[in-house]
Design an enzyme around this catalytic site. Structure first.
Site, short mmCIF file in Angstrom:
data_model
loop_
_atom_site.label_atom_id
_atom_site.label_comp_id
_atom_site.label_asym_id
_atom_site.label_seq_id
_atom_site.Cartn_x
_atom_site.Cartn_y
_atom_site.Cartn_z
N SER A 50 33.04 31.37 9.19
CA SER A 50 31.61 30.64 10.41
C SER A 50 31.93 29.30 10.42
CB SER A 50 29.98 31.05 9.23
OG SER A 50 30.46 29.63 8.23
N ASP A 82 32.67 34.29 12.45
CA ASP A 82 31.67 34.11 12.27
C ASP A 82 30.76 34.12 12.90
OD1 ASP A 82 29.47 36.72 10.98
OD2 ASP A 82 29.11 35.52 9.83
N GLU A 134 26.46 39.51 19.77
CA GLU A 134 24.18 39.50 19.42
C GLU A 134 23.90 39.75 20.28
OE1 GLU A 134 23.68 37.51 15.46
OE2 GLU A 134 21.31 37.36 16.40
N SER A 211 23.05 41.55 2.31
CA SER A 211 23.13 41.24 1.28
C SER A 211 21.94 41.31 1.09
CB SER A 211 23.25 39.87 1.44
OG SER A 211 24.78 39.59 1.23
O1 G3H Z 1 27.32 36.75 9.18
C1 G3H Z 1 27.49 37.16 8.35
C2 G3H Z 1 25.88 38.12 7.85
O2 G3H Z 1 24.96 38.31 8.10
C3 G3H Z 1 24.92 37.29 6.38
O3 G3H Z 1 24.09 38.14 5.85
O4 G3H Z 1 23.44 36.51 4.36
O5 G3H Z 1 22.63 38.74 4.47
O6 G3H Z 1 25.04 38.50 3.35
P1 G3H Z 1 24.00 37.74 4.31
ZN ZN Z 2 25.08 37.21 10.24
#
Ligand code: G3H
Ligand code: ZN
Length: 284
Positions: A50, A82, A134, A211
């Site tokens: 990111s 990301d 997105e 997650s």
């Molecule tokens: O872009 C990264 C993911 O969308 C992270 O998602 O916080 O559920 O692991 P998370």
């Molecule tokens: Zn994300």
């Protein structure tokens, strides 16, 4: 092997009805854990960083580490930006050697989101780099991007079709009820909406905020067309738990290798489990 492009990985996943895991990486141990998991599972893998991760570790460090890992790895490894939020950030990553970039213009009005993503697509496609956009707004906190629940909204299927057509994007992140970070209650995903988006859009779909979702929800999402799944929070949790355990057992431990080594093993377990769930194991 050199870093591979993301496009063919996702096309293959789409045909095989599985998803490729995209795992966030901020340091050496996280990267090693993800690569070890991919090799143990014989899975293709997307490493992603990111803007916050790049600020922390440095673009050159992340790129060089992932390139070194890919060169040694027995499985295909791709490198993705990301939630990049600017044209300049995307170009810096493309120039550094990333094989994919996500441009998150979801905070912008539709036309401005299209404009930003299209500009990046124009540059990225010249050098074989794929682009993820997105549409809709995913809630929660992903590093320095914070979206309050009140500001989050779901992806509109018709707008999704228009967005893909107007931007030429290679993959689309959808907002269907997931959120970044740790869930407070049980998330309710809008599978009917996902099915509609899948019918209208002809590019691989991406699930962020994965997650903490149940195995059933992940499997259903894959059945309905999700082909890239992002995981960050569960890796962080495994890392923190590993470190805490070592220091709880021996508060006097000062060797970084003894503190971080067990955390690395815990992260690897999480990533391997996700790869089996996503169906990308044995697809390398
Ligand atoms: O872009 C990264 C993911 O969308 C992270 O998602 O916080 O559920 O692991 P998370
Ligand atoms: Zn994300």
């Amino acid at each position: 092997m050199a870093l591979v492009p993301v496009g063919p990985l996702l096309q293959k996943a789409r045909e095989g009805r599985y998803a490729v895991g995209a795992f966030n990486c901020n340091n050496l141990e996280i990267l090693q854990a993800i690569i070890a998991a991919a090799e143990a599972e014989r899975s293709p893998v997307i490493i992603q960083a990111s803007q916050g991760g790049l600020k922390y570790a440095g673009l050159e460090y992340i790129t060089a580490m992932v390139q070194a890992a890919a060169a040694k790895a027995a499985v295909p490894v791709a490198l993705n930006l990301d939630h990049g939020t600017s044209f300049e950030q995307a170009v810096r990553c493309i120039r550094a050697g990333f094989t994919a970039v996500m441009v998150d213009g979801s905070h912008l009005p539709f036309a401005e989101n299209v404009e930003l993503v299209r500009r990046v697509v124009d540059v990225a496609h010249c050098v074989g780099v794929s682009v993820e956009g997105e549409l809709g707004r995913i809630g929660g906190k992903e590093d320095d991007i914070v979206v309050a629940a009140a500001d989050a909204f779901f992806t509109d299927p018709d707008e999704a079709r228009q967005f893909v057509a107007e931007t030429g994007v290679d993959a689309l992140a959808v907002a269907i009820g997931t959120a970044h970070g740790v869930y407070k209650g049980e998330p309710k995903l809008d599978f009917a909406r996902l099915a509609k988006i899948s019918r209208k859009v002809d590019v691989p779909l991406v699930l962020h905020g994965a997650s903490g979702l149940s195995d059933e929800a992940i499997s259903e999402a894959i059945q309905l067309g999700i082909t890239k799944i992002n995981i960050d929070t569960e890796i962080r949790q495994a890392f923190a738990q590993g470190v805490r355990e070592v220091l709880a057992k021996d508060p006097g431990e000062i060797d970084p290798r003894r503190i971080l080594g067990p955390a690395r093993e815990r992260m690897q377990e999480v990533v391997q489990r996700k790869m089996r769930l996503f169906g990308c194991s044995r697809r390398a």
